[in-house]
Design an enzyme around this catalytic site. Structure first.
Site, PDB file in Angstrom:
ATOM      1  CG  HIS A 137     -10.694  -6.904   0.870  1.00 20.77           C
ATOM      2  ND1 HIS A 137     -10.410  -7.080   2.211  1.00 20.77           N
ATOM      3  CD2 HIS A 137     -10.962  -8.138   0.373  1.00 20.77           C
ATOM      4  CE1 HIS A 137     -10.502  -8.368   2.499  1.00 20.77           C
ATOM      5  NE2 HIS A 137     -10.847  -9.034   1.409  1.00 20.77           N
ATOM      6  CG  HIS A 192     -13.081 -10.473  -3.164  1.00 19.20           C
ATOM      7  ND1 HIS A 192     -12.000 -11.312  -3.234  1.00 19.20           N
ATOM      8  CD2 HIS A 192     -13.303 -10.264  -1.838  1.00 19.20           C
ATOM      9  CE1 HIS A 192     -11.592 -11.611  -2.008  1.00 19.20           C
ATOM     10  NE2 HIS A 192     -12.368 -10.995  -1.141  1.00 19.20           N
TER      11      HIS A 192
HETATM   12  P1  AMP Z   1     -11.013 -12.079   2.156  1.00 19.92           P
HETATM   13  O1  AMP Z   1     -11.259 -13.504   2.514  1.00 19.92           O
HETATM   14  O2  AMP Z   1     -12.180 -11.384   1.593  1.00 19.92           O
HETATM   15  O3  AMP Z   1     -10.389 -11.364   3.336  1.00 19.92           O
HETATM   16  O4  AMP Z   1      -9.989 -12.136   0.973  1.00 19.92           O
HETATM   17  C1  AMP Z   1      -8.662 -11.797   1.017  1.00 19.92           C
HETATM   18  C2  AMP Z   1      -8.164 -11.970  -0.390  1.00 19.92           C
HETATM   19  O5  AMP Z   1      -6.898 -11.383  -0.447  1.00 19.92           O
HETATM   20  C3  AMP Z   1      -8.027 -13.417  -0.860  1.00 19.92           C
HETATM   21  O6  AMP Z   1      -8.765 -13.573  -2.061  1.00 19.92           O
HETATM   22  C4  AMP Z   1      -6.532 -13.592  -1.073  1.00 19.92           C
HETATM   23  O7  AMP Z   1      -6.244 -14.383  -2.189  1.00 19.92           O
HETATM   24  C5  AMP Z   1      -6.073 -12.159  -1.274  1.00 19.92           C
HETATM   25  N1  AMP Z   1      -4.721 -11.856  -0.837  1.00 19.92           N
HETATM   26  C6  AMP Z   1      -4.117 -12.211   0.310  1.00 19.92           C
HETATM   27  N2  AMP Z   1      -2.878 -11.685   0.370  1.00 19.92           N
HETATM   28  C7  AMP Z   1      -2.704 -10.959  -0.767  1.00 19.92           C
HETATM   29  C8  AMP Z   1      -1.642 -10.182  -1.308  1.00 19.92           C
HETATM   30  N3  AMP Z   1      -0.491 -10.048  -0.667  1.00 19.92           N
HETATM   31  N4  AMP Z   1      -1.830  -9.594  -2.509  1.00 19.92           N
HETATM   32  C9  AMP Z   1      -2.988  -9.735  -3.178  1.00 19.92           C
HETATM   33  N5  AMP Z   1      -4.028 -10.463  -2.730  1.00 19.92           N
HETATM   34  C10 AMP Z   1      -3.893 -11.066  -1.544  1.00 19.92           C
END
Ligand code: AMP
Length: 141
Positions: free
Chosen positions: A102, A104
């Protein structure tokens, strides 16, 4: 390490877990981050499975980047941002917490610091309002 399909983003893509989804096409979905680092913090998530950038297929990345660009442009408009910060983490040592690729997209304003990564949960009403704003902007780009 290999891709584990039992991750939260795979469940959101499959419609098995709720999210504030602002965009979907054949390549990707975009959802609001539940712990936003700034208003409008959005995640662009490809439907193709990979843990992160390191094991993603070139063709999948080529299809994904125009979606990242589209959502970034819309987020800049929707939140009157001065800039857009793109973050992408690969493996736990680099800060990755969800192991499905993903990107951001974080709207930035001059002189305003962002909140910590995976910090506090946002209020659902605020996310719903931000989702409507962003969807309206996406429809225009
Ligand atoms: P990463 O550290 O790049 O894997 O980031 C994962 C991101 O996903 C974090 O910014 C979390 O706040 C976000 N996140 C985790 N669970 C969910 C969810 N169910 N819906 C939306 N965002 C999420």
């Amino acid at each position: 390490m290999s891709y584990d399909a039992d991750n939260i983003f795979a469940k959101i893509i499959a419609g098995e877990f709720p999210a504030h989804k602002v965009y979907e096409d054949e390549t990707a979905i975009a959802i609001l981050d539940i712990m936003p680092q700034a208003a409008g913090h959005t995640l662009v998530i490809p439907k193709a499975p990979s843990r992160n950038l390191l094991d993603a297929k070139e063709d999948d990345l080529a299809r994904l980047m125009p979606v990242v660009q589209k959502i970034a442009r819309a987020a800049k408009d929707a939140f009157s941002a001065d800039g857009i910060h793109i973050q992408q983490f690969n493996e736990a040592a680099a800060g990755q917490t969800v192991f499905h690729l993903h990107f951001h997209i974080i709207p930035r304003h001059e002189g305003v610091a962002i909140r910590p990564h995976s910090g506090e949960m946002e209020n659902q009403d605020t996310l719903a309002a931000h989702s409507e704003k962003l969807k309206a902007a996406i429809a225009k780009v």
